[in-house]
Design an enzyme around this catalytic site. Structure first.
Site, PDB file in Angstrom:
ATOM      1  N   SER A  40       0.838  -1.209   0.000  1.00 12.02           N
ATOM      2  CA  SER A  40       0.000   0.000   0.000  1.00 12.02           C
ATOM      3  C   SER A  40       0.870   1.255   0.000  1.00 12.02           C
ATOM      4  CB  SER A  40      -0.976  -0.005   1.181  1.00 12.02           C
ATOM      5  OG  SER A  40      -0.284   0.029   2.398  1.00 12.02           O
ATOM      6  N   HIS A  43       1.675   1.864  -3.504  1.00  6.38           N
ATOM      7  CA  HIS A  43       0.561   2.527  -4.212  1.00  6.38           C
ATOM      8  C   HIS A  43       0.576   4.025  -3.922  1.00  6.38           C
ATOM      9  CE1 HIS A  43      -1.335  -1.053  -5.739  1.00  6.38           C
ATOM     10  NE2 HIS A  43      -1.516  -1.576  -4.538  1.00  6.38           N
TER      11      HIS A  43
HETATM   12 ZN   LIG Z   1       1.129  -3.100   5.405  1.00  7.43          ZN
END
Ligand SMILES: [Zn+2]
Ligand SMILES: [Zn+2]
Length: 345
Positions: A40, A43
């Site tokens: 993440s 991202h």
């Molecule tokens: Zn994580």
């Protein structure tokens, strides 16, 4: 102090000199010893869609998979004490919404997340609620402890998929979460675990070092043929940890009647599913995200008992000043987990 921040709603991160945070009521200040780069975080670095809500919070220090030592505590904090080594559940629940009142803090409607909605741990220090801290056993060093959060995500996905003794399992995705799912599925009793990547030779080699002989590179072989070859037919469970739309439909195509597919990837685009095939196959498609408080205790116990089993997941270690280089590494499929060590140069 030095911190790695998301400062603009565009590609990239910045290394900035920022004031050291002060712990608020009920909080402690932690000297960060290890903080892993998560999918993440990548991202957020690349600024793919799905993180627009971060814009009003910028500049924001990222990083949520961390461990360190408590160096300061608010006067109202009894635990953890100064000097205690801890890792932290980064998802902070509000305590007041309907889910929290029902005793499901993991489903909080107003949760705050360290490193995503408040300052995180790609920094020398981070402030965190005392109630979110877990004491580290002596045998778990900081870099292993920084694996707790992603391993909890993997462990929770395996719990969600109800893996049972003797099951055959396909794991789509050979990144940290996929490899963690493979490890947790094996611990849950799976008899056969097939790890699948695409153009992923380095991380599939890591899977084999972890003891998973059955690996498939989709650049070389089609999924259905590979699964038939390795499992002799369709499988009981499929886990999707890629974020690639096609992996959900591909995964359903190798799932036996009545099987469960758990989606754990973050998808930037919608996926279309043949519902008639899903209904006739009595397939269940389940989503898994984050973990429960109880998962944290389970994973920490595992790390205390057999941490070395998990250390090969860490492929690279970098100093704080090289965090952005660590992100570039994470973008290639050469890294399974890059750990940033802020106290080392
Ligand atoms: Zn994580
Ligand atoms: Zn809540």
């Amino acid at each position: 102090m030095l911190a790695v921040q998301k400062s603009q709603p565009e590609h990239g991160l910045t290394l900035a000199e920022v004031p050291r945070p002060a712990p608020g009521p009920g909080e402690v200040l932690i000297e960060v010893e290890a903080c892993g780069i998560c999918g993440s975080d990548v991202h957020v670095y690349e600024w793919t869609s799905g993180y627009e809500w971060m814009t009003p919070l910028m500049p924001l220090t990222v990083g949520h998979e961390f461990a360190g030592t408590v160096v300061e505590a608010a006067p109202d904090v009894a635990f953890p004490e100064i000097g205690q080594r801890v890792t932290v559940w980064p998802s902070i629940s509000c305590g007041a919404c309907p889910a929290c009142r029902e005793g499901q803090p993991e489903n909080c409607e107003r949760k705050v997340t360290l490193g995503l909605t408040r300052h995180g741990a790609f920094a020398t220090h981070v402030a965190a609620p005392a109630a979110s801290c877990f004491a580290l056993p002596d045998s778990v060093d900081s870099e292993l402890a920084s694996l707790t959060e992603p391993l909890c995500v993997s462990a929770r996905a395996v719990e969600t998929g109800e893996v049972r003794l003797g099951h055959s399992v396909v794991v789509l995705g050979a990144g940290m979460i996929g490899l963690g799912i493979a490890l947790m599925a094996r611990r849950a009793g799976a008899a056969k675990v097939i790890v699948v990547g695409k153009d992923d030779s380095v991380r599939l080699a890591c899977a084999r070092r972890l003891g998973f002989a059955a690996t498939v590179d989709l650049a070389e072989e089609e999924l259905a043929a590979a699964v038939t070859r390795l499992a002799g037919g369709k499988v009981d469970r499929v886990f999707e940890a890629t974020g690639v739309a096609a992996s959900v439909t591909d995964g359903l195509s190798v799932l036996r009647r009545g099987g469960i597919l758990v989606a754990a990837g973050i998808h930037s685009r919608p996926v279309s599913v043949d519902l008639t095939a899903l209904v006739r196959g009595k397939h269940q498609l389940r989503g898994s995200h984050g973990a429960l408080r109880s998962t944290w205790a389970t994973v920490l116990k595992l790390l205390a008992e057999s941490g070395e089993e998990f250390r090969p997941l860490i492929s690279h270690r970098v100093g704080l000043a090289d965090t952005i280089e660590g992100f570039r590494l994470s973008l290639t499929k050469e890294a399974s987990k890059v750990v940033v060590r802020p106290q080392q140069s």
